[in-house]
Design a protein around this motif. Structure first.
Motif, mmCIF file in Angstrom:
data_model
loop_
_atom_site.group_PDB
_atom_site.id
_atom_site.type_symbol
_atom_site.label_atom_id
_atom_site.label_comp_id
_atom_site.label_asym_id
_atom_site.label_seq_id
_atom_site.Cartn_x
_atom_site.Cartn_y
_atom_site.Cartn_z
ATOM 1 N N PRO A 162 17.897 84.422 98.777
ATOM 2 C CA PRO A 162 16.759 83.625 98.224
ATOM 3 C C PRO A 162 16.571 84.178 96.757
ATOM 4 C CG PRO A 162 16.221 85.714 99.572
ATOM 5 C CD PRO A 162 17.550 85.540 99.797
ATOM 6 N N MET A 163 16.292 82.850 95.967
ATOM 7 C CA MET A 163 15.881 83.362 94.492
ATOM 8 C C MET A 163 14.593 83.121 94.068
ATOM 9 S SD MET A 163 19.277 82.220 92.385
ATOM 10 C CE MET A 163 20.908 82.936 92.628
ATOM 11 N N LEU A 164 13.930 83.992 93.502
ATOM 12 C CA LEU A 164 12.586 83.928 92.792
ATOM 13 C C LEU A 164 12.583 83.979 91.295
ATOM 14 C CD1 LEU A 164 12.379 85.436 95.731
ATOM 15 C CD2 LEU A 164 9.999 85.007 95.299
ATOM 16 N N PHE A 165 11.572 83.201 90.841
ATOM 17 C CA PHE A 165 11.461 83.270 89.348
ATOM 18 C C PHE A 165 10.300 83.901 88.711
ATOM 19 C CE2 PHE A 165 14.146 80.185 91.041
ATOM 20 C CZ PHE A 165 15.295 80.339 90.337
ATOM 21 N N CYS A 166 10.200 85.256 88.245
ATOM 22 C CA CYS A 166 9.140 85.962 87.865
ATOM 23 C C CYS A 166 8.723 86.251 86.430
ATOM 24 C CB CYS A 166 9.221 87.315 88.596
ATOM 25 S SG CYS A 166 9.411 87.198 90.315
ATOM 26 N N SER A 167 7.552 86.352 85.971
ATOM 27 C CA SER A 167 7.242 87.113 84.985
ATOM 28 C C SER A 167 6.669 88.400 85.262
ATOM 29 C CB SER A 167 6.473 86.308 84.365
ATOM 30 O OG SER A 167 5.791 87.150 82.952
ATOM 31 N N GLY A 168 7.187 89.448 85.156
ATOM 32 C CA GLY A 168 6.809 90.863 85.400
ATOM 33 C C GLY A 168 5.569 91.124 84.771
ATOM 34 N N ARG A 169 5.552 90.595 83.435
ATOM 35 C CA ARG A 169 4.444 91.246 82.480
ATOM 36 C C ARG A 169 3.059 90.213 82.782
ATOM 37 N NH1 ARG A 169 5.335 89.585 76.196
ATOM 38 N NH2 ARG A 169 5.366 87.421 77.088
ATOM 39 N N ASN A 170 3.219 89.000 83.290
ATOM 40 C CA ASN A 170 2.032 88.259 83.935
ATOM 41 C C ASN A 170 1.644 88.378 85.439
ATOM 42 O OD1 ASN A 170 1.931 87.106 81.385
ATOM 43 N ND2 ASN A 170 3.475 85.603 81.630
ATOM 44 N N GLY A 171 2.576 88.902 86.138
ATOM 45 C CA GLY A 171 2.377 89.212 87.369
ATOM 46 C C GLY A 171 2.600 88.033 88.211
ATOM 47 N N THR A 172 3.619 87.141 87.881
ATOM 48 C CA THR A 172 3.611 85.765 88.685
ATOM 49 C C THR A 172 5.037 85.701 89.326
ATOM 50 O OG1 THR A 172 4.226 84.521 86.710
ATOM 51 C CG2 THR A 172 1.987 84.661 86.999
ATOM 52 N N ALA A 173 5.086 84.866 90.370
ATOM 53 C CA ALA A 173 6.579 84.589 90.911
ATOM 54 C C ALA A 173 6.418 83.165 91.599
ATOM 55 C CB ALA A 173 6.705 85.768 92.210
ATOM 56 N N SER A 174 7.709 82.424 91.544
ATOM 57 C CA SER A 174 7.639 81.242 92.056
ATOM 58 C C SER A 174 8.885 81.028 92.750
ATOM 59 C CB SER A 174 7.054 80.096 91.038
ATOM 60 O OG SER A 174 8.390 80.033 90.201
ATOM 61 N N TYR A 175 9.067 79.930 93.654
ATOM 62 C CA TYR A 175 10.208 79.516 94.376
ATOM 63 C C TYR A 175 10.928 78.803 93.512
ATOM 64 C CZ TYR A 175 7.996 81.764 98.266
ATOM 65 O OH TYR A 175 7.316 82.331 99.383
ATOM 66 N N SER A 176 10.596 78.075 92.372
ATOM 67 C CA SER A 176 11.411 77.239 91.555
ATOM 68 C C SER A 176 11.168 77.498 90.096
ATOM 69 C CB SER A 176 10.982 75.744 91.837
ATOM 70 O OG SER A 176 11.270 74.828 90.833
ATOM 71 N N PRO A 177 11.960 77.654 89.312
ATOM 72 C CA PRO A 177 11.713 77.593 87.831
ATOM 73 C C PRO A 177 11.045 76.708 87.183
ATOM 74 C CG PRO A 177 14.026 76.904 88.127
ATOM 75 C CD PRO A 177 13.468 76.986 89.441
ATOM 76 N N ASP A 178 10.753 75.447 87.963
ATOM 77 C CA ASP A 178 9.848 74.551 87.206
ATOM 78 C C ASP A 178 8.627 74.317 87.511
ATOM 79 O OD1 ASP A 178 12.431 73.463 85.829
ATOM 80 O OD2 ASP A 178 12.791 72.556 87.839
ATOM 81 N N VAL A 179 8.177 75.187 88.686
ATOM 82 C CA VAL A 179 6.886 75.320 89.169
ATOM 83 C C VAL A 179 6.247 76.852 88.524
ATOM 84 C CG1 VAL A 179 5.306 75.210 90.927
ATOM 85 C CG2 VAL A 179 7.307 73.861 91.023
ATOM 86 N N PRO A 180 5.294 76.897 87.652
ATOM 87 C CA PRO A 180 4.836 78.171 87.601
ATOM 88 C C PRO A 180 4.080 78.796 88.812
ATOM 89 C CG PRO A 180 3.453 76.561 86.439
ATOM 90 C CD PRO A 180 4.735 75.665 87.203
ATOM 91 N N GLY A 181 4.289 80.130 88.645
ATOM 92 C CA GLY A 181 3.533 81.025 89.782
ATOM 93 C C GLY A 181 2.321 81.569 89.194
ATOM 94 N N THR A 182 1.424 81.801 90.088
ATOM 95 C CA THR A 182 0.154 82.153 89.873
ATOM 96 C C THR A 182 -0.195 83.762 90.281
ATOM 97 O OG1 THR A 182 -0.595 81.500 92.204
ATOM 98 C CG2 THR A 182 -0.910 80.024 90.299
ATOM 99 N N ASP A 183 0.528 84.207 91.138
ATOM 100 C CA ASP A 183 0.493 85.607 91.544
ATOM 101 C C ASP A 183 1.784 85.959 91.980
ATOM 102 O OD1 ASP A 183 0.561 84.801 94.235
ATOM 103 O OD2 ASP A 183 -1.582 84.776 94.154
ATOM 104 N N LEU A 184 2.133 87.397 92.667
ATOM 105 C CA LEU A 184 3.400 87.855 93.461
ATOM 106 C C LEU A 184 3.424 87.508 94.792
ATOM 107 C CD1 LEU A 184 3.947 91.114 91.526
ATOM 108 C CD2 LEU A 184 5.186 89.024 91.078
#
Length: 359
Positions: A162-184
């Motif tokens: 599985p692949m996830l797309f994260c911003s460690g600095r912002n504390g977000t993760a998502s299953y798609s690079p085109d959909v921004p995450g809100t948390d981890l």
């Protein structure tokens, strides 16, 4: 039997790809900190040299609670000079989070550490980090990771990681690079669903391999490792098999104090069972590679052979067989049965053949 309430996972990546920052955010969202608690950035880099250089040198252990599951997280070194530390730690976990910078992609150290994880048969969760970088090239990096997995002869299951797309600095993760995450939450859920729970034979004799050493000015040297089998209780008598001198007789010792990891703390416990990563004090001269086990179940030969095999990258299976004076119904008999070596070898051969077929 597996301990479904437990996961052991390591985070591996090249230097400065954001491992420690991501762990900081996982701790925050895992409820380790109080709402009004002041949080120091790079909390996992507790060593002065690490803070000065801004990189992780020694592996750090921490744990968070997600729902009713405990997740042991090990933040490993990402610098090539400390590759040996990474290899030891990988043997304590059941899966890894491979962190890759969204701009830089897989780097040489990423290749080295990933190859070791794949050889151990670990499942891999690929996390493309720093997706908020202005120079990110997410889709190219995804292709580079897949090419790397193929180059390293990953299994079909590992290629389908599985692949996830994260911003460690912002504390977000998502299953798609085109959909921004809100948390981890996507990352936590993927760990629980994809990383297998550790095997937990709590009824077998206690055994643990020392994978790391910590030090406390009050209790001295502390052994860190995963309990491979059995249960360890505080003040229990134990035996220490010296990795550096396999011919030496096992040394008797006592488990003076036991600790399990909770957040950034080591919490004292009275006992711990198979699958858990623990910290143990009471053995003054303990070293990395030593085996700690129950005094009545010392396996010096097997421990030595397995260590030598691991050093030389040779697959190794150790079988330990016992014979007794019981009849087929389990009743003790006064006359010792005649021992047949041919029958013994035939039975052992069948067991090995069955194990190989499963693999």
């Amino acid at each position: 039997m597996q301990n479904e309430k437990l996961r052991n996972v390591a985070i591996i990546a090249h230097v400065d790809h954001g491992k420690t920052t991501l762990v900081d955010e996982m701790l925050k969202q895992g409820g380790v900190y109080r709402e009004n608690q002041e949080v120091v950035d790079r909390v996992m880099d507790s060593n002065d040299l690490e803070r000065e250089r801004g990189i992780t040198i020694l592996a750090k252990n921490t744990a968070i609670r997600y729902g009713d599951t405990k997740i042991n997280i090990i933040d490993t070194p990402g610098h090539a000079d400390f590759g040996g530390e990474v290899e030891r730690i990988l043997k304590m976990v059941n899966g890894v989070i491979l962190l890759v910078d969204a701009a830089e992609g897989p780097m040489p150290q990423t290749r080295f550490v990933l190859s070791r994880a794949l050889e151990l048969g670990h499942r891999v969760i690929v996390v493309v980090n720093k997706i908020d970088r202005p120079d990110q090239r997410i889709h190219e990096v995804v292709d580079e990771v897949l090419e790397l997995l193929m180059d390293l002869d990953a299994t079909p299951e590992q290629l389908d990681s599985p692949m996830l797309f994260c911003s460690g600095r912002n504390g977000t993760a998502s299953y798609s690079p085109d959909v921004p995450g809100t948390d981890l939450k996507p990352l936590f859920d993927t760990i629980l669903e994809y990383i297998p729970a550790p095997e937990a034979d709590v009824d077998a004799p206690f055994q643990m391999l020392v994978s790391a050493i910590d030090y406390n000015e009050y209790v001295g040297r502390m052994a860190i490792g995963r309990i491979e089998r059995g249960t360890l209780k505080q003040n229990q008598e134990i035996a220490v098999c010296n990795y550096h001198d396999p011919d030496a007789a096992p040394k008797k010792a006592k488990a003076v104090a036991l600790y399990e990891f909770e957040g950034l703390a080591k919490n004292p416990v009275t006992e711990s069972t198979a699958g858990n990563i623990i910290c143990l004090s009471g053995i003054g001269d303990i070293t990395i590679g030593d085996t700690i086990c129950a005094p009545d179940c010392v396996e010096m030969e097997g421990a030595a052979v397995s260590q030598i095999a691991a050093k030389n990258d040779v697959p190794c299976v150790i079988l330990r067989a016992m014979s007794d004076n019981a009849d087929e119904d389990g009743h003790e008999v006064l006359v010792v049965k005649k021992f047949s070596i041919s029958e013994y070898v035939a039975t052992a051969t069948k067991i090995v053949a069955a194990m190989v077929e499963k693999l």
